[in-house]
Motif scaffolding. Structure first.
Motif, PDB file in Angstrom:
ATOM      1  N   THR A 260      52.824 -10.975   8.819  1.00  0.00           N
ATOM      2  CA  THR A 260      52.428 -10.441   7.516  1.00  0.00           C
ATOM      3  C   THR A 260      53.357 -10.918   6.412  1.00  0.00           C
ATOM      4  O   THR A 260      52.908 -11.344   5.335  1.00  0.00           O
ATOM      5  N   SER A 263      53.058 -14.760   5.919  1.00  0.00           N
ATOM      6  CA  SER A 263      51.778 -15.088   5.298  1.00  0.00           C
ATOM      7  C   SER A 263      51.799 -14.758   3.820  1.00  0.00           C
ATOM      8  O   SER A 263      51.275 -15.510   2.994  1.00  0.00           O
ATOM      9  N   GLN A 286      47.359 -15.576  11.160  1.00  0.00           N
ATOM     10  CA  GLN A 286      46.980 -14.449  10.316  1.00  0.00           C
ATOM     11  C   GLN A 286      46.000 -13.483  10.964  1.00  0.00           C
ATOM     12  O   GLN A 286      46.134 -12.268  10.794  1.00  0.00           O
ATOM     13  N   LYS A 290      46.544  -9.420  11.150  1.00  0.00           N
ATOM     14  CA  LYS A 290      45.632  -8.428  10.585  1.00  0.00           C
ATOM     15  C   LYS A 290      45.169  -7.427  11.645  1.00  0.00           C
ATOM     16  O   LYS A 290      45.031  -6.230  11.369  1.00  0.00           O
ATOM     17  N   ASP A 293      48.086  -5.045  12.226  1.00  0.00           N
ATOM     18  CA  ASP A 293      48.237  -4.118  11.107  1.00  0.00           C
ATOM     19  C   ASP A 293      47.210  -2.994  11.194  1.00  0.00           C
ATOM     20  O   ASP A 293      47.512  -1.834  10.907  1.00  0.00           O
ATOM     21  N   ARG A 294      45.992  -3.330  11.590  1.00  0.00           N
ATOM     22  CA  ARG A 294      44.934  -2.319  11.675  1.00  0.00           C
ATOM     23  C   ARG A 294      45.180  -1.368  12.854  1.00  0.00           C
ATOM     24  O   ARG A 294      45.006  -0.155  12.730  1.00  0.00           O
TER      25      ARG A 294
END
Length: 535
Positions: A260, A263, A286, A290, A293-294
């Motif tokens: 994160t 990026s 990436q 993601k 992160d979710r």
């Protein structure tokens, strides 16, 4: 925080300022400065209105500890006059819309004597709710006030923000806890935890000192103190254990954080990452960032190494032994790791000082899975997808290990590592079906591997290279494997050859690892529900 103009126009700042300048707190000295400001109440009110109209937000509150009638101290948030007047103006706006029974209050004497008014009452038991105010759920409170008053949500949101229920995040590493909330909760929790920690006999394993080391294995086996020696089968679910550890976030969380942050920097400064194909590698990484992160929102998985304990095998039984107890014994020792999941809101301010510095702390937890484990899923939500995406859990775990632990090297060496990984991958698929290649088939497969060695620069390129070898093996021999087996074989080949999953994210150069293969089976884990981390 910015208040809407429509709300500002409805707030009676002059009345609020006058009330605040006359107000007194019995636990604090009288404010002489506010007495002197009373003649300027209207000017102060106009200044507050102008500040809010220009979008100037609230200031940080001061937290003071005041004496509580010789029964300890109480944390009090001392707001500035501007913030107190704004908060009071919002409260008065909501009060006017509330039913009279909620907006009014009786005297404390009437409140205390009210139970005696009941005909059957003869005695009154006086109780108190410990630390009630600092643990109020402000979201529920706001919903109830809005339902009772019919006032717009903006007023309630503003009131919560001034009271400390909301805070903006200037960094993904900072929690939303502000000074007022955390100081109050910290003081309360520390007091409770001290009482809890002093209760003897609660912990199966606790931090202790070894008085005398074991001189031989018989002396070791005669040890009855589980804080010095505990068999794996003694680690039952629900038992409390306490260890001194070197604290660190799990590699999966570190990977998500790294992807994160890199990026974000690549988006802002792409010229810094253009050299060597780093930008393309980041683009390939990436999606994993993601997904993490979710799945990890609000949670931080912890993987801590025990400082005082090792895992030893005695009579074919794994045991946790204090290092000082087995100091003189010739036993094969393996590191012990404590794993669990924590909530981001449980940390005080910046996480980087706690999770990325290998700090030595004491950890208290409740055993979640009995006995010493060899595997652990840091992303708990990933288990939900086990049926539909069988390899997701293993992919996430391997991405965490490979993405953060395998160092960067030159493109040429990465190409040779990919070649080695492809060779091990093909051999493992064939070995699974007990199939051997003929000389002609091996030559054909070697040509394919040579042609694919330059595809090590990104996640998608590497995945395509493994897929091409898998297809080529199937064409030559008819041998295929299932999705779960294929993933395990592929990740074993990647780890054994030292092939980095994300070449652009590594930080140093080194040669490929050798010797014993680094697999998840080598780990000794105690899976716990983390209760407290302290020092």
């Amino acid at each position: 925080m910015t208040l809407p103009d429509e709300l500002i126009s409805r707030l009676d700042f002059k009345s609020a300022v006058r009330i605040e300048l006359k107000a007194a707190n019995k636990l604090l000295p009288r404010r002489r400065d506010r007495q002197a400001l009373r003649p300027s109440a209207d000017a102060i009110a106009n200044n507050i209105r102008n500040r809010l109209t220009k979008g100037i937000g609230a200031t940080r509150a001061d937290v003071l500890f005041v004496d509580k009638n010789r029964r300890g101290t109480r944390p009090i948030s001392e707001l500035s006059l501007i913030d107190r007047a704004t908060f009071r103006a919002i409260v008065e706006l909501i009060r006017a819309a509330l039913p009279e029974t909620l907006a009014s209050r009786v005297t404390h004497k009437e409140f205390r004597e009210a139970p005696l008014s009941a005909p059957s009452s003869h005695y009154v038991s006086t109780t108190d709710v410990t630390s009630f105010y600092e643990f109020i759920d402000h979201e529920i409170l706001a919903q109830e006030l809005e339902a009772q008053s019919g006032e717009i949500g903006a007023a309630l949101k503003a009131g919560n923000a001034l009271a400390g229920a909301e805070a903006s995040m200037s960094s993904r590493f900072q929690t939303t806890n502000n000074n007022s909330i955390q100081t109050s909760r910290k003081a309360t929790v520390q007091s409770w935890f001290k009482q809890f920690h002093e209760i003897e006999g609660l912990r199966l394993i606790e931090v202790t000192q070894v008085e005398k080391a074991a001189v031989d294995q018989d002396a070791l086996l005669s040890t009855t103190d589980t804080s010095l020696l505990a068999r794996s089968d003694e680690l039952s679910r629900g038992e409390l254990v306490e260890f001194r550890v070197r604290l660190s976030a799990d590699p999966v969380y570190r990977l998500g954080t790294m992807v994160t942050e890199f990026s974000g920097m690549a988006d802002d400064y792409p010229e810094m990452f253009e050299a060597g194909g780093a930008l393309a590698s980041l683009r390939g990484a990436q999606p994993i960032g993601k997904v993490l992160d979710r799945l990890l929102v609000g949670l931080i998985p912890i993987r801590a190494v025990a400082v005082d304990y090792s895992v030893v095998t005695i009579e074919n039984t794994k045991c946790i032994a204090h290092n000082d107890l087995i100091h003189h014994l010739d036993l094969d020792r393996e590191p012990l790791q404590i794993v669990g999941v924590t909530e981001q809101l449980g940390y005080w301010k910046d996480l980087r000082r706690v999770l990325f510095s290998e700090a030595e702390v004491t950890l208290l937890g409740r055993i979640s899975r009995a006995e010493i484990q060899t595997d652990w899923t840091p992303v708990k939500l990933a288990d939900l997808f086990q049926e539909t995406v069988p390899g997701l859990v293993a992919q996430i775990n391997e991405a965490g290990r490979s993405g953060t632990s395998v160092p960067q090297s030159t493109p040429d060496s990465n190409g040779s590592r990919l070649g080695a990984a492809l060779g091990q991958y093909a051999d493992a698929i064939l070995a699974h079906k007990s199939r051997e290649l003929t000389d002609a088939e091996r030559d054909e497969l070697s040509l394919t591997m040579t042609a694919l060695q330059d595809r090590s620069g990104s996640v998608s390129d590497q995945h395509g290279a493994f897929a091409a070898i898998r297809s080529r093996v199937a064409e030559l021999t008819g041998v295929t494997v299932g999705a779960r087996r294929e993933l395990a074989i592929r990740e074993q080949a990647r780890v054994s050859s030292g092939l980095p999953l994300f070449p652009a994210l590594a930080t140093s150069t080194s040669s490929a690892p050798s010797g014993k293969r680094a697999t998840v089976d080598d780990e000794n884990l105690i899976d716990v529900e983390i209760i407290a981390i302290y020092w």
